[in-house]
Design an enzyme around this catalytic site. Structure first.
Site, PDB file in Angstrom:
ATOM      1  N   TYR A  75     -12.017  -5.006  70.206  1.00 15.56           N
ATOM      2  CA  TYR A  75     -11.740  -6.339  70.764  1.00 15.56           C
ATOM      3  C   TYR A  75     -12.653  -6.598  71.965  1.00 15.56           C
ATOM      4  O   TYR A  75     -13.246  -7.673  72.090  1.00 15.56           O
ATOM      5  CB  TYR A  75     -10.277  -6.448  71.187  1.00 15.56           C
ATOM      6  CG  TYR A  75      -9.947  -7.762  71.858  1.00 15.56           C
ATOM      7  CD1 TYR A  75      -9.547  -8.862  71.110  1.00 15.56           C
ATOM      8  CD2 TYR A  75     -10.065  -7.904  73.245  1.00 15.56           C
ATOM      9  CE1 TYR A  75      -9.264 -10.079  71.723  1.00 15.56           C
ATOM     10  CE2 TYR A  75      -9.788  -9.113  73.864  1.00 15.56           C
ATOM     11  CZ  TYR A  75      -9.384 -10.192  73.100  1.00 15.56           C
ATOM     12  OH  TYR A  75      -9.122 -11.394  73.717  1.00 15.56           O
ATOM     13  N   ASP A  76     -12.764  -5.602  72.852  1.00 17.38           N
ATOM     14  CA  ASP A  76     -13.613  -5.750  74.041  1.00 17.38           C
ATOM     15  C   ASP A  76     -15.072  -5.974  73.654  1.00 17.38           C
ATOM     16  O   ASP A  76     -15.787  -6.739  74.300  1.00 17.38           O
ATOM     17  CB  ASP A  76     -13.491  -4.515  74.940  1.00 17.38           C
ATOM     18  CG  ASP A  76     -12.111  -4.406  75.578  1.00 17.38           C
ATOM     19  OD1 ASP A  76     -11.425  -5.440  75.671  1.00 17.38           O
ATOM     20  OD2 ASP A  76     -11.718  -3.286  75.954  1.00 17.38           O
ATOM     21  N   LYS A  95      -1.867   1.861  83.759  1.00 12.60           N
ATOM     22  CA  LYS A  95      -1.870   0.700  82.864  1.00 12.60           C
ATOM     23  C   LYS A  95      -0.823   0.960  81.781  1.00 12.60           C
ATOM     24  O   LYS A  95      -1.082   1.663  80.813  1.00 12.60           O
ATOM     25  CB  LYS A  95      -3.244   0.468  82.240  1.00 12.60           C
ATOM     26  CG  LYS A  95      -3.303  -0.819  81.436  1.00 12.60           C
ATOM     27  CD  LYS A  95      -4.677  -1.031  80.820  1.00 12.60           C
ATOM     28  CE  LYS A  95      -4.678  -2.333  80.032  1.00 12.60           C
ATOM     29  NZ  LYS A  95      -3.709  -2.354  78.934  1.00 12.60           N
ATOM     30  N   GLU A 148       5.747  -4.864  83.390  1.00 17.29           N
ATOM     31  CA  GLU A 148       5.618  -4.466  81.977  1.00 17.29           C
ATOM     32  C   GLU A 148       6.959  -4.019  81.425  1.00 17.29           C
ATOM     33  O   GLU A 148       7.652  -3.199  82.030  1.00 17.29           O
ATOM     34  CB  GLU A 148       4.615  -3.317  81.878  1.00 17.29           C
ATOM     35  CG  GLU A 148       4.001  -3.143  80.520  1.00 17.29           C
ATOM     36  CD  GLU A 148       2.750  -3.991  80.324  1.00 17.29           C
ATOM     37  OE1 GLU A 148       2.189  -3.930  79.228  1.00 17.29           O
ATOM     38  OE2 GLU A 148       2.339  -4.729  81.259  1.00 17.29           O
ATOM     39  N   CYS A 202     -11.401  -8.903  43.852  1.00 18.20           N
ATOM     40  CA  CYS A 202     -10.982  -9.217  42.485  1.00 18.20           C
ATOM     41  C   CYS A 202     -10.794 -10.728  42.373  1.00 18.20           C
ATOM     42  O   CYS A 202     -10.002 -11.303  43.114  1.00 18.20           O
ATOM     43  CB  CYS A 202      -9.689  -8.487  42.154  1.00 18.20           C
ATOM     44  SG  CYS A 202      -8.910  -9.052  40.634  1.00 18.20           S
TER      45      CYS A 202
END
Length: 587
Positions: free
Chosen positions: A35-36, A118, A176, A429
């Site tokens: 993603y980064d 994190k 979080e 297919c």
């Protein structure tokens, strides 16, 4: 310049999709690292494009990249934007970050950083007014999130009322929500015993729990919360330090995890990073790196933000740990659009408390690039600590018993000859609804939100209808009756009638939704909109050709070929013609 612009558009759509999968559906399909890479590539292309082309910065595509909220929950507008963090994966990138900070603040002798773990969970924003929790929301697109207050009230570690004195009139607490590994293991054991789908990792379990419609489920899931920051901070005492503000927040009754560090230099930051990496396997919750922030609020405000990231903070991610295993089987799965995906099965390994026994190889090119063979020894890691991925093949361990993988030329489900892309990277297919493996997934997709959106008729019910012989093609949805539903699902009259009414209501459908519902390879919501805008009628689209398709932006050879192959298929043509008669298709 047009090529650069087209690349930007393509990357923007990719990133929007992955944001939606990660932030909204809690089901990432690529690693954080990948993603980064996509995001950084988009940044570079935009810099190049806007350097050469003098355009209003307001139209920058990157500003549009974000995760939409689900429509299950109401909107909540953050008082202060809830920004994401830019991620880096090595210490040399942190050196560059530190260098830029010091160059900007040349007059300051000592730059102080605040570092903490994190946490790998779901970021939430808690808004308090006069000490009372008023609302709780997800990050969403950074400006607008989902209001999940009812569910958050079920988490015991989140204060419903701020304790202590000098309570601010208004404050946004950010932190979080996570699930402990031990609780995650118990939850998955419970799911397994009751025949329910297991969660892939603690993050998905936590995020999925918070988005439950029934708050009682959240209560049972034993979710936890750690504070890591704040948004609006309407406090009568001036506190310039991020660290000191967190200590004050802790005094008000919020849980702050004990492992954090105020670092006076780069060396101390790197030491904290290595310490966190060393102990992470011993923790009862997932962390995937450390967060490094300028401690001074004044300096943070001076630096400001770029795009959707603050300039004053960065996430330094850990390298994934690898484990060795042996491949004993390669199978080729048929996806909804007919895409053939190779999957490697290997002897189970344990990575961070999760048992892993298979990994997607994504496409045929991966097999060739890695030179993977049956019975090879390979190293496996969890990309972004989530998705199992084969890193490399241990060639030195290869012996005479390994076998080259034979790429199929015919569909493993229906034996139709496969079509290969120009670069031989992918194959699919073309049998569409005539291929059983595709048909089940196509019927589910046809009825989904991207298709005609038959409310109340979920995936499990559709599979039951197929198994009972009531569903073969999309046309069969419209011949379902209350009696059929009652016979299979033992539904009451009201619910059965409601589902039948919903199906009837869905007969009025926009052209782009109709095109998308067909599930043609390469034709998602954005391409379907382009096709609908260009053709303006279902009849014109139905009778299209290569020459016409080549005139439409972003419709390349592979997508054109897939559309023509789909529309030429006799079975598909018959289904589409019948659907045109049944449906009221509008522009």
């Amino acid at each position: 310049m047009k090529d650069i612009y087209n690349q930007i558009l393509k990357l923007q759509l990719q990133i929007k999709y992955h944001n939606y999968m990660y932030h909204t559906l809690d089901s990432p399909i690529i690693s954080d690292i990948l993603y980064d890479e996509l995001y950084n590539k988009l940044l570079q292309l935009e810099k190049l494009y806007f350097k050469k082309k003098s355009l209003d910065k307001k139209i920058k595509l990157l500003d549009q990249v974000g995760a939409k909220k689900l429509h299950i929950f109401t909107e909540f507008f953050h008082k202060i934007p809830m920004l994401s963090l830019r991620s880096i994966n090595n210490i040399s990138d942190f050196d560059l970050f530190d260098k830029k900070i010091k160059e900007y603040f040349k007059h300051i002798n000592v730059i102080t950083y605040f570092c903490d773990f994190k946490f790998d969970g779901l970021a939430v924003n808690l808004f308090y007014k006069n000490g009372i929790l008023i609302s709780a929301s997800t990050r969403g697109n950074g400006s607008v999130g989902e209001n999940i207050t009812k569910n958050i009230l079920m988490i015991s570690s989140i204060p419903k009322k701020i304790a202590g004195s000098n309570i601010p009139k208004k404050i946004e607490i950010r932190g979080e929500i996570f699930m402990r590994k031990s609780d995650f293991f118990i939850l998955n054991q419970s799911c397994k015993l009751s025949g329910k789908k297991e969660f892939s990792n603690p993050r998905n379990a936590a995020a999925g729990s918070v988005r439950q419609l029934n708050p009682e489920i959240v209560k049972k899931r034993k979710l936890n919360f750690f504070v890591y920051g704040f948004g609006l901070f309407d406090y009568n005492k001036k506190i310039d330090s991020h660290y000191q503000r967190l200590l004050q927040i802790k005094k008000w009754g919020f849980p702050l995890y004990k492992n954090y560090c105020v670092c006076k230099n780069k060396k101390e930051v790197i030491h904290f990073y290595h310490y966190a990496n060393k102990i992470r396997s011993q923790l009862d919750f997932e962390i995937d790196g450390i967060v490094i922030k300028l401690d001074s609020i004044k300096l943070q405000n001076n630096l400001g933000c770029i795009e959707k990231y603050p300039k004053w903070a960065i996430a330094l991610k850990f390298f994934s740990l690898d484990k060795e295993t042996k491949i004993f089987k390669i199978s080729f799965k048929v996806g909804r659009t007919g895409i053939i995906t190779p999957v490697a099965y290997f002897f189970p390994i344990n990575l961070f408390g999760v048992s892993i026994s298979k990994a997607s190889l994504y496409n045929i090119k991966t097999i060739k690039l890695l030179d993977i063979r049956l019975h090879d020894y390979v190293t496996v890691y969890r990309a972004g600590d989530v998705i199992p991925k084969i890193r490399n093949v241990l060639i030195h361990k290869r012996n005479k018993y390994t076998q080259k993988i034979i790429i199929p030329t015919y569909c493993p489900s229906c034996c139709t000859k496969l079509i290969f892309s120009d670069d031989l990277k992918t194959c699919y297919c073309p049998a569409s609804f005539s291929c059983f493996s595709q048909n089940v997934k196509r019927l589910i997709y046809f009825s989904s939100k991207n298709g005609l959106n038959f409310k109340g008729l979920g995936k499990k019910n559709i599979i039951k209808l197929i198994n009972y012989g009531y569903l073969y093609t999309p046309i069969d949805f419209f011949s379902l009756t209350v009696k059929k539903l009652k016979n299979i699902f033992r539904m009451g009259d009201k619910l059965s009638e409601k589902i039948i009414k919903n199906i009837a209501f869905s007969k009025r459908v926009s052209l782009d939704k109709f095109i998308c519902s067909l599930g043609i390879f390469g034709v998602g919501t954005s391409i379907a909109k382009r096709l609908a805008y260009y053709y303006r009628s279902v009849e014109k689209f139905f009778n299209t050709n290569y020459d016409t398709l080549s005139k439409i932006d972003h419709i390349g050879y592979n997508i054109s070929n897939a559309i023509i192959s789909f529309l030429k298929n006799k079975s598909n043509r018959s289904i589409i013609l019948k659907l045109i008669r049944i449906l009221n298709i509008f522009i």
